[in-house]
Write a protein that holds these residues in place. Sequence first.
Motif, mmCIF file in Angstrom:
data_model
loop_
_atom_site.group_PDB
_atom_site.id
_atom_site.type_symbol
_atom_site.label_atom_id
_atom_site.label_comp_id
_atom_site.label_asym_id
_atom_site.label_seq_id
_atom_site.Cartn_x
_atom_site.Cartn_y
_atom_site.Cartn_z
ATOM 1 N N MET A 188 50.321 8.379 55.217
ATOM 2 C CA MET A 188 50.740 9.540 55.991
ATOM 3 C C MET A 188 52.246 9.484 56.196
ATOM 4 S SD MET A 188 49.969 10.472 59.993
ATOM 5 C CE MET A 188 50.995 9.083 60.546
ATOM 6 N N TRP A 216 42.779 14.893 56.584
ATOM 7 C CA TRP A 216 42.223 13.837 55.734
ATOM 8 C C TRP A 216 40.927 14.295 55.082
ATOM 9 C CZ3 TRP A 216 42.754 9.905 52.788
ATOM 10 C CH2 TRP A 216 41.655 9.103 52.445
ATOM 11 N N GLY A 253 39.639 6.404 57.064
ATOM 12 C CA GLY A 253 40.313 7.689 57.083
ATOM 13 C C GLY A 253 41.475 7.718 58.064
ATOM 14 N N LEU A 254 42.046 8.907 58.214
ATOM 15 C CA LEU A 254 43.189 9.092 59.113
ATOM 16 C C LEU A 254 42.677 9.298 60.530
ATOM 17 C CD1 LEU A 254 46.240 9.438 59.497
ATOM 18 C CD2 LEU A 254 45.942 11.879 58.996
ATOM 19 N N ILE A 302 50.066 13.685 53.180
ATOM 20 C CA ILE A 302 49.251 12.540 52.773
ATOM 21 C C ILE A 302 49.380 12.424 51.262
ATOM 22 C CG2 ILE A 302 46.968 11.474 52.739
ATOM 23 C CD1 ILE A 302 46.137 13.293 55.005
ATOM 24 N N TYR A 358 41.913 16.464 52.165
ATOM 25 C CA TYR A 358 42.515 15.633 51.112
ATOM 26 C C TYR A 358 41.463 14.800 50.388
ATOM 27 C CZ TYR A 358 45.394 11.867 49.136
ATOM 28 O OH TYR A 358 45.973 10.939 48.295
ATOM 29 N N HIS A 359 40.603 14.155 51.141
ATOM 30 C CA HIS A 359 39.659 13.191 50.570
ATOM 31 C C HIS A 359 38.450 13.852 49.933
ATOM 32 C CE1 HIS A 359 36.249 10.292 50.832
ATOM 33 N NE2 HIS A 359 37.154 9.482 50.326
#
Length: 428
Positions: free
Chosen positions: A122, A181, A150-151, A111, A184-185
């Motif tokens: 992605m 995600w 989000g993913l 990501i 990552y977020h």
Amino acid sequence: MQVTGMLYGSKMLRFVGFPTPEVLGPSASEEEIRELIDRCGTIFIKPVFKGGVGKKGKAGLVGRANDLRTALKEKERLYFVEHRVGNTIAKANGVTFEAGIPAEHEVYFSITDSTRFRAPTMTLTHHGGVDIEELDKSLVASIPFDPLTGLKAFVVANALSALGAPKPIISPLVQHLPKLWELYHDFGMTTLELNPIRLREDDKGRLTPLACDFKCGFDRDDPRWRRLDLPRHLFADDYSEFEQEINQLRTYQGQSDVFVINPSGTILAPTFGGGANSLVTEMLGDDAIISSDFGGNPPYEKMKEVARICFKHWLKQANVLFVIGGKSNNTDIFETLRAISDALREQFSRDGPTPLFVVVGRGGPNLVRGMGAMRDTLDALGLPYRIFGFDSDMSEVVNYAMRADRWMKSGGREQVRARLGGAAASAA
């Protein structure tokens, strides 16, 4: 700010429940290593580097062992190994011992913030374990998605179906990849990459994805990464005392990005703005001591401390102090130049005068007041200088600084030294 490898990668992945192989750190005992080999059969020994250092596997920097004797021999080979990537040399400080995961399927997943799509994106392929650049584009899916939602699992499922991925791997990946995600977020990352993810079959024939290598990058100005409780030394590019001191000055306001280009350089160039930094670094070449970006409207106290550290480490060897930046929209030029002027005056008071030619080029709010503060200080110190305003071509200002450096090298430095000595004698 990058982290690579499974030593810290496995700890971060555990925050979101993503499976990883067993990983032992540099302090693992011989008994622990032997027990890991007994459980897994094969282990991999990998050096621990700071930051991203290129392809360790291709450089022969990944060891493999099926017995303790071989594992210890590989540990000895790799513990302090050096790895050259272009002009950068990285030195390892320790190794990890990672369980080998036999698997038929290997997956690449990442990501990252995409400038093309202006959205998190992605990247996924079931042909992992290799450089993603080596694969045909038809084998790789790059899918932007909405950061507000989000993913989602269906994004992963649709990508794998479009790639024609084997059906047995789709369900376990759809279950586990969306977890990334959250990592990552929620922790301020700018990129997250797992390559490879190996899918291991359990006793009942079900596949479980395990992350076997890890890489991520953080936005160093986003404080959420601190919640991971990672050691601060992990983000130092090297052991340079100068860079360590500057990096500790990062705050919510004002940047302090710095990198030593040439410890033997002769032009000390505190630079303001990414565009200015790129131009100045390229044009100065090996004459530049540092590459820096101190923009972002730093307050007086921070800018003065940044300047103090720069002067403490580099002023004695510098021929030219080159303060350069573009036309600012919000940086208070008066505060910036006043801080640099005060730090320079205090440096001279503390360690004595040093021959120096000062070149300044800036634009922005309170420019005239800032230039006046700089001029008054340089006149008081008896230093030669040239100040350029916002309407000057930056490349020509850089060329002027380079000519000043050449003049200092060809006898100008001794002339300035004699002038400073005469001024000191007159004052006495």
